[in-house]
Design an enzyme around this catalytic site. Structure first.
Site, PDB file in Angstrom:
ATOM      1  N   ASP A   1       0.843  -1.197   0.000  1.00 34.16           N
ATOM      2  CA  ASP A   1       0.000   0.000   0.000  1.00 34.16           C
ATOM      3  C   ASP A   1       0.879   1.248   0.000  1.00 34.16           C
ATOM      4  OD1 ASP A   1       0.740  -0.865   2.667  1.00 34.16           O
ATOM      5  OD2 ASP A   1      -0.567   0.678   3.487  1.00 34.16           O
TER       6      ASP A   1
ATOM      7  N   GLU B   1      -0.013  -1.023   5.773  1.00 35.25           N
ATOM      8  CA  GLU B   1       1.034  -0.499   6.651  1.00 35.25           C
ATOM      9  C   GLU B   1       0.855   0.986   6.900  1.00 35.25           C
ATOM     10  OE1 GLU B   1       4.740   1.349   7.946  1.00 35.25           O
ATOM     11  OE2 GLU B   1       3.758   1.709   6.043  1.00 35.25           O
TER      12      GLU B   1
HETATM   13 ZN   LIG Z   1       6.677   1.958   4.420  1.00 37.87          ZN
END
Ligand SMILES: [Zn+2]
Length: 471
Positions: A92, A155
């Protein structure tokens, strides 16, 4: 070194493929789509899902064992053995934002750099580490452990990916995350976010000077660069004089104006990351300090005095009596990231507390609750991430140190930080590259890039590290 020399050539042979696959992965806009939250086929939205599937297809095509864990995360694995060496990456990216010199998903190459959102954080490093694995596989180099690349997808926001993944899958016995800096980040402070809410008092009370509203900051982990207050008072002239004197004394930018129902006071500060509040100028705390000196209602006086007496000019928790420090991670820091007061509802303050690895969180949090309660505030924990620390003498650190030093010729100084890296989701994990010391870092900014030369260098380091860790 013989091995290292060969690996360098082997990486060079795969350079064009590495660039091509990196570009394809970067072309996918894998930004979290909050609105589409919840479909089991794409829990974080279509873009992230596409990136996850891209990596799984690539892994399958190259002959790895792949596993998709409910579309939250996945892994790509090779080798055999009881233990697992983990390589933790994420697919992501944060939204691209404005200001780009080229399309953030075109992955244009200029001056030996690939420019794209996610080039450095973390798709470029992911592909680099993937190629390190691929090379070992193609060359049939010996492994006595399984080597598993774990691909996270959340994340940048809430780490729901790894939380879910590790509920279902085995924790690697040791590993690294190519998601920060070289040489090795081995210690990270504990991060405790909290909200303090003033217990309600008599709100109808009027005083000589009334603060109708006061607001500063939007995020707990940022130093607020702006603060504003609406204040009612009989004499504008007097207030103006006092405020301007205050601004001058502290060398601040700000202004006072007559609004419709009150005077508007504004202060400009300097934003900085909450991990080191002293790098910024907290506009909210300055304005609170000014307001605390006025003849306010009981409730307002308590709120602004609380901020002034406990946090103004001190990011180390000394005034609060909460200071702590150690040789590994340094001082405890407190960033007052959000502040809000209204005459009707009283005051709130959001704190980002970062404590050293030796800190006793249980004791500290109880002491903090008691202290703020004494001042008339209630404490709610927003989130807590315990500190993370890997023994400097451990096999993991010693191995990565050796590999890094052999490959670069530089000393692998261990780094301790106040921030949190993805490595802390591994029990025995450190952040290991890919940004070399002295390199410009543009993660989360426009014109994010990765140096192709650095990717090649990192691929050799990662391959050697995998081979050594999986011996
Ligand atoms: Zn990162």
């Amino acid at each position: 070194m013989e091995n290292g020399m060969n690996l360098k050539q082997e990486v060079e042979k795969r350079k064009e493929d590495l660039i091509r696959d990196t570009k394809s992965l970067l072309a996918i806009r894998s930004v979290l789509e909050e609105d589409e939250d919840g479909t089991p086929e794409a829990p974080f939205g279509k873009g992230i899902q596409e990136a996850l599937e891209f990596m799984l297809e690539l892994g399958e095509k190259d002959g790895f064992t792949v596993k998709n864990v409910d579309n939250y995360a996945a892994h790509i694995e090779m080798g055999q053995g009881d233990e697992i060496v983990g390589i933790l990456c994420h697919l992501d990216v944060v939204p691209e934002g404005d200001g780009w010199s080229s399309d953030p998903y075109a992955a244009e190459i200029r001056d030996g750099r690939i420019y794209a959102r996610g080039a450095l954080d973390d798709k470029g490093p992911t592909m680099t580490a993937y190629y390190a694995m691929k090379m070992i596989k193609e060359l049939n180099l010996p492994l006595n452990k399984r080597v598993r690349m774990i691909l996270g997808t959340d994340e940048e926001t809430q780490w729901r990916c790894v939380d879910h993944y590790f509920e279902k899958e085995e924790m690697p016995s040791l590993g690294f995350a190519p998601d920060a800096d070289f040489p090795i980040i081995y210690a990270e402070k504990g991060i405790w976010d909290m909200q303090l809410t003033q217990k309600s008092e008599n709100t109808s009370e009027n005083a000589e000077i009334n603060v109708l509203e006061f607001a500063s900051g939007r995020r707990l982990n940022m130093v607020p660069d702006y603060a504003v207050a609406k204040v009612q008072t009989g004499s504008f002239k007097e207030m103006q004089r006092a405020f301007e004197t205050f601004l001058q004394k502290h060398e601040l930018k700000g202004k006072i104006q007559e609004g419709t129902d009150a005077f508007v006071l504004e202060i400009d500060g300097v934003s900085a990351h909450g991990a080191e509040p002293d790098n910024g100028v907290n506009a909210g705390l300055y304005l609170a300090a000014f307001l605390s000196g006025l003849n306010l209602s009981e409730q307002a006086k308590r709120y602004f005095t609380f901020l002034h007496d406990h946090f103004f000019g001190d990011s180390r928790g000394r005034k609060l009596g909460m200071d702590s420090s150690d040789d590994i991670t340094g001082d405890l820091t407190i960033n007052v990231g959000t502040m809000k007061y209204t005459k009707e509802k009283g005051g709130k303050a959001g704190l980002n507390f970062r404590y050293p690895v030796s800190y006793n969180y249980e004791q500290g949090s109880r002491a903090m609750e008691t202290k703020v309660a004494e001042a008339g505030f209630e404490l709610t924990t927003v989130s807590h991430n315990a500190s993370h620390h890997i023994d400097a003498d451990s096999f993991l650190i010693q191995t990565l140190k050796k590999v890094y030093e052999e490959e670069t010729g530089d000393k692998a100084e261990l780094i301790a930080i106040g921030g949190g890296t993805y490595a802390r989701s591994l029990k025995q994990g450190v952040a290991f590259g890919p940004l070399f010391p002295g390199r410009e870092e543009r993660a989360h900014q426009f014109d994010e890039f990765i140096e192709i030369e650095d990717m090649l260098k990192a691929a050799v380091i990662y391959a050697k590290a995998i081979l050594e860790l999986a011996k």
